[in-house]
Design an enzyme around this catalytic site. Structure first.
Site, PDB file in Angstrom:
ATOM      1  N   GLY A  28      -2.320  12.221   5.491  1.00  0.00           N
ATOM      2  CA  GLY A  28      -1.308  11.224   5.273  1.00  0.00           C
ATOM      3  C   GLY A  28       0.132  11.619   5.699  1.00  0.00           C
ATOM      4  O   GLY A  28       0.405  12.814   6.109  1.00  0.00           O
ATOM      5  N   LEU A  76       1.882   6.617  -4.986  1.00  0.00           N
ATOM      6  CA  LEU A  76       3.131   7.107  -5.569  1.00  0.00           C
ATOM      7  C   LEU A  76       2.670   8.533  -6.658  1.00  0.00           C
ATOM      8  O   LEU A  76       3.926   9.313  -7.245  1.00  0.00           O
ATOM      9  CB  LEU A  76       3.938   6.213  -7.044  1.00  0.00           C
ATOM     10  N   ARG A  77       1.606   8.960  -6.378  1.00  0.00           N
ATOM     11  CA  ARG A  77       0.912  10.258  -6.854  1.00  0.00           C
ATOM     12  C   ARG A  77       1.365  10.322  -8.272  1.00  0.00           C
ATOM     13  O   ARG A  77       0.904  11.615  -8.869  1.00  0.00           O
ATOM     14  CB  ARG A  77       1.781  11.329  -5.855  1.00  0.00           C
ATOM     15  N   HIS A  98       0.964  -1.157  -0.089  1.00  0.00           N
ATOM     16  CA  HIS A  98      -0.009   0.065   0.042  1.00  0.00           C
ATOM     17  C   HIS A  98       0.890   1.320  -0.179  1.00  0.00           C
ATOM     18  O   HIS A  98       1.230   1.543   1.009  1.00  0.00           O
ATOM     19  CB  HIS A  98      -0.957  -0.021   1.170  1.00  0.00           C
ATOM     20  N   HIS A 108     -10.678   0.400   1.678  1.00  0.00           N
ATOM     21  CA  HIS A 108     -10.466   1.606   2.822  1.00  0.00           C
ATOM     22  C   HIS A 108     -11.799   1.546   3.431  1.00  0.00           C
ATOM     23  O   HIS A 108     -12.716   2.092   2.978  1.00  0.00           O
ATOM     24  CB  HIS A 108      -9.940   2.683   2.037  1.00  0.00           C
ATOM     25  N   ASP A 151      -9.019   3.229  -2.697  1.00  0.00           N
ATOM     26  CA  ASP A 151      -8.490   3.618  -1.509  1.00  0.00           C
ATOM     27  C   ASP A 151      -8.594   5.341  -1.443  1.00  0.00           C
ATOM     28  O   ASP A 151      -8.196   5.649  -2.612  1.00  0.00           O
ATOM     29  CB  ASP A 151      -7.005   3.082  -1.339  1.00  0.00           C
ATOM     30  N   ASP A 173       1.206   2.602   3.732  1.00  0.00           N
ATOM     31  CA  ASP A 173       0.190   3.746   3.465  1.00  0.00           C
ATOM     32  C   ASP A 173       1.026   5.110   3.081  1.00  0.00           C
ATOM     33  O   ASP A 173       0.466   6.026   3.418  1.00  0.00           O
ATOM     34  CB  ASP A 173      -0.893   3.883   4.393  1.00  0.00           C
ATOM     35  N   ASN A 184      -5.435   9.361   7.703  1.00  0.00           N
ATOM     36  CA  ASN A 184      -6.646   8.756   7.495  1.00  0.00           C
ATOM     37  C   ASN A 184      -6.584   7.311   7.271  1.00  0.00           C
ATOM     38  O   ASN A 184      -6.071   7.124   6.405  1.00  0.00           O
ATOM     39  CB  ASN A 184      -7.684   9.364   6.443  1.00  0.00           C
TER      40      ASN A 184
HETATM   41 ZN   LIG Z   1      -6.903   4.645   2.579  1.00  0.00          ZN
HETATM   42 ZN   LIG Z   2      -3.886   4.827   1.040  1.00  0.00          ZN
END
Ligand SMILES: [Zn+2]
Ligand SMILES: [Zn+2]
Length: 454
Positions: free
Chosen positions: A344, A83-84, A80, A199, A172, A325, A298
């Protein structure tokens, strides 16, 4: 059987197969029943010989790395990460994200589809597969979204996306709010294959919450996200999976109630698995008292009781694996009031050290358990588990358990620096990573030592 190197749903840039002798490391791989000082000879990217410490010498053309005092561990797999890319390359990209992974000892990562555009059609997925084939320093697998645009209204072409390389599916960042939509997705999954990861959060319960709902949120006067926002969805979706005879994976569990719901689901025979993050295993909502937005994520950091339940569930195997994450955000986005900051934390570079420092050193978890749970994250998606054994492709990392360092003092390999462990002193430094047989990371200090012993 395919390996991390030639798996049809993992993608990395081609690299020179490693030729080196790791001399005198303490090999530790619970699955391979390895727990002793050893020499590891890597030839053509494979573990060609394994011998007692000092027994092997490097053939011509292979470098010798003096690993005395270091541990050789099977490489970690992160199920998880964000990588944007596409769309938010100012936060991270395939190159920087996998550089961070390699620096953290990871030999494979699985990327989430909540990008811009969302990975919800073949064109987007194929361009990422191409990009990973040119830029990824460690193999990357991609999840596609369950619903188009993560909007929860319409399923994606799951079978087509599987054909194009998707390892599985997730929305997610968001839950699948409609039970009917999830049921339909699970029915399609039967044809398409691949794991559906969830999620879990009920938006009606999370509301405008920015942290865990409890004593600390009350003291700070901040809107809270109650634990039941997650646990009621875990219970609901376990019931749907059980009814459909389908398999689901629960992402980043955070609360004692969710652990209980997971236990009940497994007890009832539902095909469910779960992951937990290093931050939920080591931090609590007390950390939010600083109002440092690095602690805003989150699901939110919850209470000591929740943290404890997560640690015990990871130890027993009820929670199957660790996932970071890894969620990079730019400085200008995070350096605002806590309420306004995006959720995040990054985590690839600190995952092992955080767990080693906060859980292994105090005696809460065995090092072997951490290794098992940090290497098994790809297994549920059908990926092989890295092993230090003869004939295996080299997927391993060298770790200096005695080394201490201040997180962030030397910068980050990630493009972003929103790490919740920033400024902490952690023990256990990854100094070298070989992923899919290719040298993916090497610490500067080791480089100097390696050059001398050549
Ligand atoms: Zn999530
Ligand atoms: Zn995530």
């Amino acid at each position: 059987m395919s390996t991390l190197t030639d798996h049809p749903r993992l993608f990395a840039r081609p690299g020179q197969p490693a030729e080196l002798l790791i001399q005198g490391a303490h090999g530790l791989d619970p699955r391979a029943e390895l727990d002793e000082p050893c020499d590891i000879l890597v030839r053509q990217g494979q573990i060609a010989e394994l011998g007692a410490s000092g027994s092997l010498s490097a053939p011509a053309g292979a470098e010798t790395i003096d690993a005395t005092g270091k541990h050789a561990l099977p490489g970690f797999v992160d199920p998880h990460v964000h990588l944007r890319t596409p769309g938010q390359e100012y936060k991270e990209n395939l190159d920087t994200g996998t550089a961070a992974a390699a620096a953290g000892g990871f030999v494979a990562v699985i990327a989430m589809p909540n990008t811009d555009p969302v990975i919800d059609d073949s064109a987007v997925l194929r361009s990422l597969v191409d990009g990973a084939g040119r830029q990824a320093r460690v193999p990357v697998g991609f999840l596609a979204s369950i619903t188009r645009g993560l909007a929860g209204q319409e399923l994606t072409e799951m079978a087509q996306l599987r054909d194009d390389g998707a390892l599985g599916f997730t929305d997610d960042g968001k839950p699948v709010v409609s039970a009917g939509m999830l049921r339909k997705a699970l029915q399609y999954q039967r044809l398409a294959g691949g794991v559906i990861a969830l999620h879990e959060e009920d938006p009606a319960l999370s509301g405008d919450g920015v942290m865990h709902e409890g004593g600390v949120s009350a003291r700070l006067g901040l809107a809270g996200i109650p634990s039941i926002s997650e646990s009621t969805m875990v219970a609901r979706d376990s019931a749907i999976a059980l009814y459909e005879g389908a398999r689901v994976h629960f992402q980043h569990l955070s609360s004692v109630e969710s652990v209980q719901a997971l236990a009940a689901a497994k007890e009832a025979g539902a095909q469910v698995s779960a992951e937990v993050t290093p931050h939920h295993l080591t931090l609590t909502d007390e950390d939010v008292l600083t109002l440092d937005s690095r602690f805003k994520m989150n699901p939110p950091l919850r209470t000591e009781q929740d943290r404890n339940a997560l640690v015990r569930a990871l130890d027993s195997g009820l929670i199957d694996c660790v996932a970071t994450d890894h969620a990079p955000h730019a400085r200008h986005e995070k350096e605002v009031a806590f309420e306004q900051a995006p959720m995040g934390t990054t985590g690839l570079e600190t995952a092992f050290a955080a767990l080693y420092t906060e859980l292994v050193l105090p005696g809460d978890l065995e090092l072997e358990v951490i290794i098992e749970r940090m290497t098994s994250g790809g297994e549920l998606y059908g990926l092989p588990v890295p092993r230090i054994a003869l004939g295996e492709p080299a997927n391993l990392c060298l770790v200096d358990l005695g080394a201490q360092y201040e997180v962030g003092a030397a910068g980050y390999a990630s493009r972003s620096e929103n790490c919740c462990f920033h400024g902490r002193t952690l023990h256990g430094k990854v100094v070298l990573t070989i992923a899919a047989g290719v040298l993916a990371y090497r610490e500067r200090m080791l480089q100097a030592a390696g050059a001398l012993s050549r």
